[in-house]
Design an enzyme around this catalytic site. Structure first.
Site, PDB file in Angstrom:
ATOM      1  N   HIS A  14       0.785  -1.204   0.035  1.00 16.66           N
ATOM      2  CA  HIS A  14       0.134  -0.006  -0.054  1.00 16.66           C
ATOM      3  C   HIS A  14       0.948   1.207   0.205  1.00 16.66           C
ATOM      4  CE1 HIS A  14      -3.562   2.306   0.807  1.00 16.66           C
ATOM      5  NE2 HIS A  14      -3.029   3.170   1.100  1.00 16.66           N
ATOM      6  N   CYS A  15       0.980   1.987  -0.996  1.00 14.91           N
ATOM      7  CA  CYS A  15       1.658   3.125  -1.344  1.00 14.91           C
ATOM      8  C   CYS A  15       1.161   3.816  -2.408  1.00 14.91           C
ATOM      9  CB  CYS A  15       3.216   2.805  -1.543  1.00 14.91           C
ATOM     10  SG  CYS A  15       3.832   1.724  -2.709  1.00 14.91           S
ATOM     11  N   HIS A  16       1.686   5.162  -2.725  1.00 20.65           N
ATOM     12  CA  HIS A  16       1.039   5.918  -3.717  1.00 20.65           C
ATOM     13  C   HIS A  16       2.139   6.669  -4.475  1.00 20.65           C
ATOM     14  CE1 HIS A  16      -2.710   5.590  -1.374  1.00 20.65           C
ATOM     15  NE2 HIS A  16      -2.107   5.806  -0.523  1.00 20.65           N
ATOM     16  N   ARG A  60     -10.143   0.540  -6.724  1.00 22.77           N
ATOM     17  CA  ARG A  60     -10.330   0.951  -5.328  1.00 22.77           C
ATOM     18  C   ARG A  60     -11.864   1.415  -5.327  1.00 22.77           C
ATOM     19  NH1 ARG A  60      -6.678   5.321  -1.725  1.00 22.77           N
ATOM     20  NH2 ARG A  60      -6.893   4.296   0.244  1.00 22.77           N
ATOM     21  N   ARG A  91     -14.566  12.429   4.020  1.00 21.55           N
ATOM     22  CA  ARG A  91     -13.755  13.766   3.878  1.00 21.55           C
ATOM     23  C   ARG A  91     -12.793  13.622   2.470  1.00 21.55           C
ATOM     24  NH1 ARG A  91      -8.722  11.867   5.456  1.00 21.55           N
ATOM     25  NH2 ARG A  91      -8.974   9.606   6.485  1.00 21.55           N
ATOM     26  N   TYR A 131     -12.204   1.445   1.174  1.00 24.41           N
ATOM     27  CA  TYR A 131     -11.574   2.248   2.089  1.00 24.41           C
ATOM     28  C   TYR A 131     -12.924   3.107   2.973  1.00 24.41           C
ATOM     29  CZ  TYR A 131      -8.487   5.547   4.545  1.00 24.41           C
ATOM     30  OH  TYR A 131      -7.675   6.073   5.382  1.00 24.41           O
ATOM     31  N   ASP A 170       2.200   2.872   3.094  1.00 27.09           N
ATOM     32  CA  ASP A 170       1.284   4.192   2.854  1.00 27.09           C
ATOM     33  C   ASP A 170       2.222   5.276   2.493  1.00 27.09           C
ATOM     34  OD1 ASP A 170      -1.090   5.395   2.287  1.00 27.09           O
ATOM     35  OD2 ASP A 170      -1.192   6.375   4.577  1.00 27.09           O
ATOM     36  N   ASN A 211      -2.245  13.492   3.616  1.00 28.43           N
ATOM     37  CA  ASN A 211      -3.343  14.010   4.850  1.00 28.43           C
ATOM     38  C   ASN A 211      -2.630  13.808   6.191  1.00 28.43           C
ATOM     39  OD1 ASN A 211      -5.403  15.242   3.497  1.00 28.43           O
ATOM     40  ND2 ASN A 211      -6.061  13.157   2.976  1.00 28.43           N
TER      41      ASN A 211
HETATM   42  C1  0GY Z   1      -4.247   6.301   2.576  1.00 28.56           C
HETATM   43  C2  0GY Z   1      -5.169   7.410   3.215  1.00 28.56           C
HETATM   44  C3  0GY Z   1      -5.832   8.512   2.941  1.00 28.56           C
HETATM   45  C4  0GY Z   1      -5.824   9.085   1.520  1.00 28.56           C
HETATM   46  C5  0GY Z   1      -6.103   8.304   0.478  1.00 28.56           C
HETATM   47  O1  0GY Z   1      -7.061   7.985  -1.636  1.00 28.56           O
HETATM   48  C6  0GY Z   1      -6.696   8.788  -0.725  1.00 28.56           C
HETATM   49  O2  0GY Z   1      -6.515   9.987  -1.075  1.00 28.56           O
HETATM   50  O3  0GY Z   1      -6.338   7.018   0.556  1.00 28.56           O
HETATM   51  C7  0GY Z   1      -6.385   9.292   3.941  1.00 28.56           C
HETATM   52  O4  0GY Z   1      -6.613  10.635   3.953  1.00 28.56           O
HETATM   53  O5  0GY Z   1      -6.709   8.772   5.033  1.00 28.56           O
HETATM   54  O6  0GY Z   1      -4.592   5.348   2.319  1.00 28.56           O
HETATM   55  O7  0GY Z   1      -3.345   7.102   1.696  1.00 28.56           O
END
Ligand code: 0GY
Length: 295
Positions: free
Chosen positions: A27-29, A120, A126, A153, A246, A251
């Site tokens: 889980h990473c972006h 996803r 939020r 999520y 992550d 955020n």
């Molecule tokens: C995460 C958590 C968050 C953000 C997102 O898609 C997203 O913007 O997942 C969060 O703000 O809790 O998993 O990165």
């Protein structure tokens, strides 16, 4: 364009825990760079640029081997930054995309070709205005032919509302961040019991045991209050759990975690080498690289 949350840790420590060979950050972006891959107009936050090269460097620094990159809401359903990273990874990264019901089969095929293996569905209010159930159902049906799974999520308070919809989904379903329990509540309380029931009664459900830094109320020094929750999930559903950093922690406004310390958190929730191997290697390989896992 300035980010409205903290930047990721500039120099993560070297972990003391050595992950087993072949470990996956599931889980990473990747974000941007914004001048190449602009953020979505409908986004609820603006991240900092966090590109693929930085992600690969972090992977190597932490002693990990592969990544699963999850599309975040700040890029909406524009998966170009994700696809760019997947192609660059030379097979060492897989992806989870966000798509709209209007997506074509050709577009889904192209995402699959790039390494996407799931979509996803985000219900965190939020972050996003969730699509209606019938739109999500149509996406779920469309991805089945590709053997993809669905990542969901949501916040713990909303699980009761979504429970029946979630359990009606026809694919493997992966829950982000253990369903975001309120760790101030008792582990044997009604909320977490409902989450454990979701996984216990539905063998197609998996959980990520991720984000102690988001869930903890005791602060950044060890995330002790999250340990019993994570450990219970790992020990009870050892064949259906995933771990991830992550990174770059979108955020996070209270503190920015040291990714090395997040790796050191792993043995607290997966105390034996056998559990660690399942969590970090066997399970993610089975879900994202089944052809190599011999499934
Ligand atoms: C995460 C958590 C968050 C953000 C997102 O898609 C997203 O913007 O997942 C969060 O703000 O809790 O998993 O990165």
């Amino acid at each position: 364009m300035d980010p409205d949350w903290l930047r990721f840790h500039p120099e993560p420590s070297t972990p003391q825990f050595t992950p087993p060979a072949g470990s996956v950050d599931a889980h990473c972006h990747v974000f941007g760079p914004a001048d190449q891959f602009p953020f979505a107009r409908e986004r609820k936050y603006t991240p900092c640029d966090a590109g693929k090269e930085q992600l690969w460097a972090l992977r190597d620094h932490l002693g990990l081997s592969r990544n699963v990159i999850v599309q975040a809401t700040c890029h909406g359903a524009d998966n170009r930054a994700l696809v760019d990273a997947l192609v660059d990874s030379q097979g060492l990264a897989r992806g989870v995309a966000t798509v709209r019901p209007s997506v074509t089969d050709e577009e889904l095929d192209a995402l699959h070709q790039a390494g996407v293996r799931g979509v996803r569905f985000n219900f965190v209010k939020r972050l996003v205005d969730a699509l209606p159930f019938d739109s999500l159902e149509s996406i779920a049906e469309r991805i089945m032919r590709l053997g993809w799974h669905i990542v969901i999520y949501f916040e713990a308070d909303d699980l009761a509302e979504y429970f029946d919809f979630f359990t009606s989904l026809p694919t493997t379903v992966v829950v982000d961040h253990m369903g975001r329990p309120d760790v101030r509540k008792p582990i044997d309380g009604a909320d977490f019991e409902m989450f454990l029931r979701l996984l216990g009664d539905n063998k197609n459900f998996w959980s990520k045991v991720t984000c102690p830094e988001r869930l903890s109320r005791s602060g950044p020094h060890g995330y002790e209050d999250v340990i019993p929750f994570g450990r219970t999930v790992v020990e009870t559903f050892s064949d259906r759990v995933l771990w991830g950093t992550d990174w770059p922690h979108p955020n996070m406004k209270s503190h920015m975690p040291d990714d090395g310390k997040l790796v050191d958190f792993i043995p607290q929730i997966a105390p034996t080498p056998e559990l660690q191997h399942k969590l970090l290697v066997d399970n993610p390989m089975r879900l994202y690289w089944p052809e190599e896992a011999g499934v």
